[in-house]
Design a protein around this motif. Structure first.
Motif, short mmCIF file in Angstrom:
data_model
loop_
_atom_site.label_atom_id
_atom_site.label_comp_id
_atom_site.label_asym_id
_atom_site.label_seq_id
_atom_site.Cartn_x
_atom_site.Cartn_y
_atom_site.Cartn_z
N ALA A 247 4.81 -16.05 -7.28
CA ALA A 247 4.79 -15.00 -8.29
C ALA A 247 3.51 -14.17 -8.19
O ALA A 247 3.54 -12.94 -8.31
CB ALA A 247 4.92 -15.60 -9.69
N LEU A 248 2.39 -14.83 -7.97
CA LEU A 248 1.13 -14.11 -7.83
C LEU A 248 1.13 -13.24 -6.59
O LEU A 248 0.66 -12.08 -6.63
CB LEU A 248 -0.03 -15.11 -7.79
N PHE A 249 1.65 -13.77 -5.49
CA PHE A 249 1.77 -12.98 -4.28
C PHE A 249 2.67 -11.77 -4.52
O PHE A 249 2.36 -10.64 -4.12
CB PHE A 249 2.33 -13.83 -3.15
N SER A 250 3.80 -12.00 -5.21
CA SER A 250 4.74 -10.91 -5.49
C SER A 250 4.10 -9.85 -6.38
O SER A 250 4.34 -8.65 -6.20
CB SER A 250 6.00 -11.46 -6.17
N LEU A 251 3.29 -10.26 -7.33
CA LEU A 251 2.61 -9.32 -8.21
C LEU A 251 1.76 -8.35 -7.40
O LEU A 251 1.82 -7.13 -7.59
CB LEU A 251 1.74 -10.08 -9.21
N GLN A 252 0.99 -8.89 -6.47
CA GLN A 252 0.16 -8.02 -5.64
C GLN A 252 1.00 -7.08 -4.79
O GLN A 252 0.68 -5.90 -4.63
CB GLN A 252 -0.75 -8.88 -4.76
N VAL A 253 2.11 -7.58 -4.24
CA VAL A 253 2.98 -6.76 -3.41
C VAL A 253 3.60 -5.64 -4.23
O VAL A 253 3.59 -4.47 -3.82
CB VAL A 253 4.07 -7.63 -2.75
N PHE A 254 4.14 -5.97 -5.39
CA PHE A 254 4.82 -4.96 -6.20
C PHE A 254 3.87 -3.89 -6.73
O PHE A 254 4.27 -2.73 -6.91
CB PHE A 254 5.56 -5.61 -7.36
N VAL A 255 2.62 -4.25 -6.97
CA VAL A 255 1.66 -3.27 -7.47
C VAL A 255 1.12 -2.39 -6.36
O VAL A 255 1.02 -1.17 -6.51
CB VAL A 255 0.50 -3.97 -8.22
N GLU A 256 0.79 -2.99 -5.20
CA GLU A 256 0.05 -2.25 -4.18
C GLU A 256 0.82 -1.98 -2.89
O GLU A 256 0.59 -0.97 -2.24
CB GLU A 256 -1.23 -3.02 -3.81
N LYS A 257 1.72 -2.87 -2.51
CA LYS A 257 2.25 -2.83 -1.16
C LYS A 257 3.67 -2.29 -1.04
O LYS A 257 4.06 -1.78 0.02
CB LYS A 257 2.22 -4.24 -0.54
N ALA A 258 4.46 -2.43 -2.08
CA ALA A 258 5.90 -2.14 -1.97
C ALA A 258 6.19 -0.66 -2.16
O ALA A 258 7.03 -0.27 -2.98
CB ALA A 258 6.67 -2.99 -2.97
N GLY A 259 5.50 0.19 -1.39
CA GLY A 259 5.79 1.62 -1.43
C GLY A 259 5.51 2.27 -2.76
O GLY A 259 6.23 3.18 -3.19
N THR A 260 4.44 1.84 -3.44
CA THR A 260 4.15 2.36 -4.78
C THR A 260 3.13 3.49 -4.78
O THR A 260 2.81 4.01 -5.85
CB THR A 260 3.60 1.24 -5.67
N GLY A 261 2.60 3.85 -3.61
CA GLY A 261 1.52 4.82 -3.59
C GLY A 261 0.21 4.24 -4.10
O GLY A 261 -0.77 4.95 -4.26
N GLY A 262 0.19 2.95 -4.37
CA GLY A 262 -1.00 2.28 -4.89
C GLY A 262 -0.97 2.19 -6.39
O GLY A 262 -0.62 3.14 -7.10
N SER A 263 -1.29 1.01 -6.91
CA SER A 263 -1.47 0.81 -8.35
C SER A 263 -0.22 1.11 -9.16
O SER A 263 -0.28 1.75 -10.21
CB SER A 263 -2.64 1.67 -8.86
N LEU A 264 0.94 0.65 -8.67
CA LEU A 264 2.20 0.78 -9.38
C LEU A 264 2.50 2.24 -9.75
O LEU A 264 2.91 2.55 -10.86
CB LEU A 264 2.20 -0.10 -10.64
N PHE A 265 2.26 3.15 -8.81
CA PHE A 265 2.53 4.58 -8.94
C PHE A 265 1.53 5.29 -9.86
O PHE A 265 1.59 6.52 -9.96
CB PHE A 265 3.95 4.85 -9.45
N ARG A 266 0.63 4.56 -10.49
CA ARG A 266 -0.31 5.22 -11.41
C ARG A 266 -1.30 6.09 -10.66
O ARG A 266 -1.74 7.12 -11.17
CB ARG A 266 -1.05 4.17 -12.24
#
Length: 346
Positions: A247-266
């Motif tokens: 879950a912790l690994f997924s959190l980092q991926v979803f916020v920064e790595k999964a095509g979000t433009g960085g920082s969950l699109f913020r």
């Protein structure tokens, strides 16, 4: 047999597949509000797609799922900028390819949905069926197509069979159904202040979704951010064994790595407010950009705390400390956007 190729199609690596693709398409059409091509942040923000959703539970393929954008970026961006758009979907692979081929033969690039795990050049296992790519050419003799992807600096040549599989996937979050967009670009863009006002109002709406009861472990909007932060207190109990580490690994991926433009699109939202605020000379937009920059930094700190060599329990404690700032910053950001929507409206 035959083929065609869109001449002179521009491309730069993007932080997010949707806004990166739309930025390239807008530059191809020769449209911008400034002297230079529009930045990806401005494109994302003018799509009014900022949102927040959090899920935790079985059936996701990962212990948690986190997303910071809505599902209608292309449609909202097109409406706000006067771009004619027709979303086409079919379960017939022959018809689905005909739509793409006809646009290419007319000299127009085609924005398509694709299952990222079926695109051979990405070499990823994570499945996501609404990955945006732009098809710019095909060669019937070689059985290949040329696609442009925000994650690669150069156009990619793949087999037409690869593209067909990517366009007919049935995985998360929805079947791709050979979906593509037929876009008609105007000769000039509409009034920027009015477009920005609509986009800010749409983003406020995206962050205003009511949060379901926490028992459903599915929350959304600004209230959902607060519920997500509160749910972190339950992770140690609800995610036993290696599930917490995943879950912790997924959190980092979803916020920064999964095509979000960085920082969950913020971070993209901050760039939108900064770039458009400079174009229209609006101090309130620039102040809002600073808020979203602080919010982006807070999400990045939260994501950074989730990874490292420390035990999962220690990392979770750091995540909880970093995430404590998120609810107030998200509320302030949404309030700023609401004020801008009213201020900029004609």
């Amino acid at each position: 047999m035959g083929g065609s190729m869109v001449a002179g199609y521009p491309h730069r690596i993007g932080g997010h597949c949707g806004s990166g693709s739309l930025r390239d398409l807008l530059e191809w059409a020769g449209l911008s509000y400034g002297d230079a091509p529009m930045g990806e942040g401005a494109v994302f923000g003018l799509g009014g797609s900022l949102s927040f959703s959090y899920l935790r539970g079985p059936g996701l393929g990962t212990p948690i799922y986190l997303v910071g954008r809505g599902a209608s970026l292309t449609e909202q961006f097109s409406a706000n900028l006067g771009i004619a758009q027709e979303l086409r979907s079919t379960d017939d692979p022959v018809l689905g390819w005909e739509w793409v081929r006809d646009e290419l033969d007319a000299g127009r690039p085609v924005l398509c949905w694709a299952e990222m795990a079926e695109l051979p050049y990405l070499r990823v296992k994570m499945r996501m069926s609404r990955h945006d790519i732009v098809v710019i050419g095909y060669d019937d003799d070689a059985g290949t197509v040329v696609v442009v992807d925000n994650d690669r600096a150069e156009p990619q040549t793949i087999g037409r069979d690869d593209l067909a599989r990517a366009r007919s996937a049935v995985g998360f979050p929805v079947p791709t159904r050979h979906t593509c967009f037929r876009l008609g670009f105007p000769e000039a863009l509409p009034d920027l202040r009015a477009a920005a006002a609509r986009a800010c109002a749409e983003a406020v709406h995206g962050m205003s979704d009511p949060a379901p009861a926490m028992g459903a472990t599915a929350v959304a909007g600004t209230a959902g951010v607060a519920a997500f932060v509160a749910d972190l207190d339950l992770w140690a109990e609800q995610l036993p064994g290696d599930a917490l580490d995943r879950a912790l690994f997924s959190l980092q991926v979803f916020v920064e790595k999964a095509g979000t433009g960085g920082s969950l699109f913020r971070r993209l939202q901050a760039e939108f407010l900064d770039e458009v605020g400079g174009w229209v000379g609006d101090a309130m937009m620039l102040e809002a950009a600073e808020v979203y920059q602080r919010l982006a930094d807070a999400w990045s700190r939260t994501a950074s705390a989730a990874v490292g060599g420390a035990p999962a329990s220690d990392r979770l404690a750091e995540v909880r400390r970093a995430a404590a700032a998120l609810p107030a910053l998200e509320r302030e950001g949404a309030d700023r956007l609401a004020a801008l929507a009213e201020r900029l409206a004609p």
